[in-house]
Write an enzyme that holds these catalytic residues in place. Sequence first.
Site, short mmCIF file in Angstrom:
data_model
loop_
_atom_site.label_atom_id
_atom_site.label_comp_id
_atom_site.label_asym_id
_atom_site.label_seq_id
_atom_site.Cartn_x
_atom_site.Cartn_y
_atom_site.Cartn_z
N HIS A 44 0.61 -1.01 0.10
CA HIS A 44 -0.17 0.29 0.04
C HIS A 44 0.47 1.14 0.12
CE1 HIS A 44 -4.00 -1.79 0.30
NE2 HIS A 44 -3.28 -2.49 1.34
N GLU A 145 -6.88 -11.63 7.39
CA GLU A 145 -7.11 -9.78 7.17
C GLU A 145 -8.22 -10.21 6.74
OE1 GLU A 145 -4.26 -7.51 5.98
OE2 GLU A 145 -3.27 -8.74 4.37
C1 3PY Z 1 -4.45 -3.61 7.55
O1 3PY Z 1 -4.88 -3.31 8.79
O2 3PY Z 1 -5.05 -4.71 6.50
C2 3PY Z 1 -3.09 -3.70 7.04
O3 3PY Z 1 -2.89 -4.90 6.41
C3 3PY Z 1 -2.04 -2.93 8.13
O4 3PY Z 1 -1.39 -2.60 7.05
MG MG Z 2 -4.75 -5.08 5.40
#
Ligand code: 3PY
Ligand code: MG
Length: 253
Positions: A44, A145
């Site tokens: 990112h 995530e």
């Molecule tokens: C998130 O919080 O999704 C990350 O990948 C940290 O940058």
């Molecule tokens: Mg992330």
Amino acid sequence: MNKVRSIWESGGKAVGGWLQMTGVLHAEAMARLGYDALVIDMQHSGTEFDSAVAMMIAIENGGAEPFVRVRWNNPDEIGKLADLGAYGIIAPMIESADDARRLASAVHYPPRGARSFGPRRPLMRYGNDYFGRASDTIVSMAMIETERGLANLDDVLSVEGIDGIFIGPADLAVALGRAPKPDSDDPVVVDAVRMIRERVHAAGKRVGVFCGAGPFARAKLAEGFDFVTLTPDLAMLTASARRVLEEARGGET
Ligand code: 3PY
Ligand code: MG
């Protein structure tokens, strides 16, 4: 030996920084402050390969361990970064045991993995016995995530050859149907983060989490996290820039 791994093996916890800005000067300056690792975020940010290599040299020169959050779980990029001096690989969006095996295979030489031999910069740091020590010199963390990653957490944890899990709380919040926000206090996100930490530790692996403010990160370390990263460089720069601008204009921006 990798600085972060040494800290873990002596029972400690590691504190990292997060670099979204491209450049060697601030990378070295931050490394000299005493961060254990600095993570160059290639997913990112605008940082591309050549700049990342220069930043890794600057970070190592400043005394921190250069880590990279790669763009994707791509063995070709991971191998090349490791050859040029990345001593930590954080791979985003890991969702299955197969994804985790792909990461493990990229960071270890055969027979443990499938990394190809050509460690240009590690040979300078570790000398000719690097091959035998390579696995100890690099830390690998799979990011959990996504909804699928969360559902398959135990499968991911069963994979030998990854050191642990790094939690991305923003994407995790989105996966749970919540708005991403820094250092979230949303109970759904807080519970998921705690549950991941407990399950990673039950599996005997290390767990890290992306944080912002110092006190929040300190609380995460106290809860038992093995690795935290602090406010990204860009956020710190803009917070300071806003403050001095407000001060100079007497409260008006
Ligand atoms: C998130 O919080 O999704 C990350 O990948 C940290 O940058
Ligand atoms: Mg992330």
